[in-house]
Design a protein around this motif. Structure first.
Motif, PDB file in Angstrom:
ATOM      1  N   UNK A   9       0.783  -1.236   0.000  1.00  0.00           N
ATOM      2  CA  UNK A   9       0.000   0.000   0.000  1.00  0.00           C
ATOM      3  C   UNK A   9       0.815   1.286   0.000  1.00  0.00           C
ATOM      4  N   UNK A  10       2.045   1.246   0.482  1.00  0.00           N
ATOM      5  CA  UNK A  10       2.843   2.475   0.532  1.00  0.00           C
ATOM      6  C   UNK A  10       4.036   2.451  -0.425  1.00  0.00           C
ATOM      7  N   UNK A  11       4.074   1.464  -1.316  1.00  0.00           N
ATOM      8  CA  UNK A  11       5.187   1.362  -2.255  1.00  0.00           C
ATOM      9  C   UNK A  11       5.228   2.548  -3.204  1.00  0.00           C
ATOM     10  N   UNK A  12       4.105   2.907  -3.794  1.00  0.00           N
ATOM     11  CA  UNK A  12       4.103   4.005  -4.763  1.00  0.00           C
ATOM     12  C   UNK A  12       4.556   5.320  -4.125  1.00  0.00           C
ATOM     13  N   UNK A  13       4.109   5.563  -2.898  1.00  0.00           N
ATOM     14  CA  UNK A  13       4.538   6.777  -2.194  1.00  0.00           C
ATOM     15  C   UNK A  13       6.034   6.731  -1.913  1.00  0.00           C
ATOM     16  N   UNK A  14       6.543   5.565  -1.535  1.00  0.00           N
ATOM     17  CA  UNK A  14       7.970   5.422  -1.261  1.00  0.00           C
ATOM     18  C   UNK A  14       8.792   5.709  -2.520  1.00  0.00           C
ATOM     19  N   UNK A  15       8.343   5.192  -3.650  1.00  0.00           N
ATOM     20  CA  UNK A  15       9.052   5.418  -4.922  1.00  0.00           C
ATOM     21  C   UNK A  15       9.007   6.895  -5.308  1.00  0.00           C
ATOM     22  N   UNK A  16       7.860   7.539  -5.098  1.00  0.00           N
ATOM     23  CA  UNK A  16       7.739   8.949  -5.433  1.00  0.00           C
ATOM     24  C   UNK A  16       8.657   9.794  -4.562  1.00  0.00           C
ATOM     25  N   UNK A  17       8.691   9.495  -3.268  1.00  0.00           N
ATOM     26  CA  UNK A  17       9.547  10.244  -2.346  1.00  0.00           C
ATOM     27  C   UNK A  17      11.017  10.054  -2.713  1.00  0.00           C
ATOM     28  N   UNK A  18      11.398   8.834  -3.066  1.00  0.00           N
ATOM     29  CA  UNK A  18      12.786   8.574  -3.464  1.00  0.00           C
ATOM     30  C   UNK A  18      13.147   9.305  -4.743  1.00  0.00           C
ATOM     31  N   UNK A  19      12.176   9.470  -5.640  1.00  0.00           N
ATOM     32  CA  UNK A  19      12.455  10.105  -6.933  1.00  0.00           C
ATOM     33  C   UNK A  19      12.820  11.581  -6.808  1.00  0.00           C
ATOM     34  N   UNK A  20      12.465  12.205  -5.666  1.00  0.00           N
ATOM     35  CA  UNK A  20      12.817  13.610  -5.475  1.00  0.00           C
ATOM     36  C   UNK A  20      14.038  13.758  -4.562  1.00  0.00           C
ATOM     37  N   UNK A  21      14.733  12.648  -4.294  1.00  0.00           N
ATOM     38  CA  UNK A  21      16.035  12.747  -3.648  1.00  0.00           C
ATOM     39  C   UNK A  21      16.162  12.202  -2.247  1.00  0.00           C
ATOM     40  N   UNK A  22      15.101  11.629  -1.681  1.00  0.00           N
ATOM     41  CA  UNK A  22      15.191  11.082  -0.335  1.00  0.00           C
ATOM     42  C   UNK A  22      15.612   9.621  -0.378  1.00  0.00           C
ATOM     43  N   UNK A  23      16.451   9.225   0.569  1.00  0.00           N
ATOM     44  CA  UNK A  23      16.781   7.817   0.749  1.00  0.00           C
ATOM     45  C   UNK A  23      15.711   7.188   1.626  1.00  0.00           C
ATOM     46  N   UNK A  24      15.233   6.026   1.226  1.00  0.00           N
ATOM     47  CA  UNK A  24      14.058   5.409   1.836  1.00  0.00           C
ATOM     48  C   UNK A  24      14.425   4.063   2.458  1.00  0.00           C
ATOM     49  N   UNK A  25      13.768   3.722   3.548  1.00  0.00           N
ATOM     50  CA  UNK A  25      13.879   2.372   4.102  1.00  0.00           C
ATOM     51  C   UNK A  25      12.544   1.975   4.712  1.00  0.00           C
TER      52      UNK A  25
END
Length: 304
Positions: A9-25
């Motif tokens: 459910x939160x994969x798309x948001x995680x990918x979007x956030x990473x695309x603008x420069x944030x490192x995600x975990x």
């Protein structure tokens, strides 16, 4: 193979956030940790990454995970606790921030997020090469600084669940503004307060009073504090006494005030400090917590 499973459910948001420069975990719900360790991730703290393939793999491995990102390294967040979301809060972060703005000037408009408990996060860029350390209620009562060595949970993550399984709210964006540079006064204040805090800790550590430490623990409330606060307080209690067993006993009594009480975990951490003592947290951290949750405890101790 992953396309046969329900999309997290939160994969798309995680990918979007990473695309603008944030490192995600990926973060287990109800915690401020990571599903991944540095060992698991080649030495990278929390296993954070901007690689969309790795993020996709992570969130399929832990499909219910929340989204986390490290602070520091150019990202500074000011976290204000609100009385609306913290009914037992003695200090008011909004009032604390208002006092700062009255003295130094208004914070410029920037991206904001809101936690399930109503805490407001102000997102700022900070100068690279300038290390702003994490702190709690140092720059102002109820105002925390999320800097080097900590993390923040991002929308649309969810809060912890109740015993009945009901979701305790969601993290959400307060606006969609750009994240802008922190004002100079805020950077200077964080650095100045950090230096003063270090000096105060050193001074307090020179005059340890074990009975006063025990009195602070016995007076302080424990409203199911989070992981970071627990670590701060057990570090402070250990360092303030050199690991004295009577202070551990007092810490266990304080811990029992919470439904999160875990005596074995407290004892294991206490023993671990004998091999690697905490060096950046002094007794003042414990006293500050007692001041915030049990005003007047010190006066009562002095008069006893």
């Amino acid at each position: 193979m992953t396309d046969r499973k329900p999309r997290p459910p939160r994969l798309d948001a995680a990918l979007l956030i990473a695309s603008v420069g944030f490192s995600i975990f990926p973060v287990p719900v109800g915690t401020k940790q990571s599903h991944k360790s540095a060992l698991y991730s080649g030495g990278i703290n929390w296993g954070a990454t901007r690689d969309p393939a790795q993020i996709t793999k992570d969130f399929y491995q832990w499909p219910d995970a929340n989204i986390g990102t490290p602070t520091g390294n150019g990202l500074l967040i000011i976290d204000c606790d609100t009385k609306a979301g913290h009914p037992d809060l003695i200090v008011d972060g909004i009032a604390g921030l208002a006092a700062l703005e009255g003295k130094y000037g208004l914070l410029p408009p920037t991206r904001m997020s809101i936690s399930p408990t109503g805490s407001i996060h102000y997102w700022f860029k900070s100068p690279y090469g300038v290390a702003i350390k994490k702190s709690q209620s140092i720059i102002a009562p109820g105002v925390d600084v999320l800097g080097e060595g900590t993390i923040v949970i991002l929308p649309p993550s969810i809060g912890p669940t109740t015993k009945g399984g009901n979701v305790f709210g969601k993290y959400r964006w307060g606006n969609k503004l750009e994240i802008i540079n922190a004002p100079n006064w805020l950077i200077d204040l964080c650095k100045e307060q950090e230096s003063e805090h270090v000096a105060r800790v050193a001074a307090e550590d020179m005059e340890i009073n074990v009975d006063r430490v025990i009195a602070a623990l016995d007076a302080a409330s424990n409203n199911d504090v989070g992981e970071y606060k627990w670590y701060q307080l057990i570090s402070s209690a250990w360092r303030s006494s050199g690991g004295a067993p009577e202070v551990l006993a007092a810490f266990q009594r304080w811990s029992k005030k919470s439904k999160k009480h875990d005596a074995s975990r407290n004892e294991d951490r206490w023993k671990a400090f004998f091999k690697k003592p905490p060096t950046d947290i002094g007794v003042g951290t414990l006293y500050q917590h007692a001041n915030e949750t049990a005003p007047g405890w010190r006066e009562a101790y002095e008069q006893a």
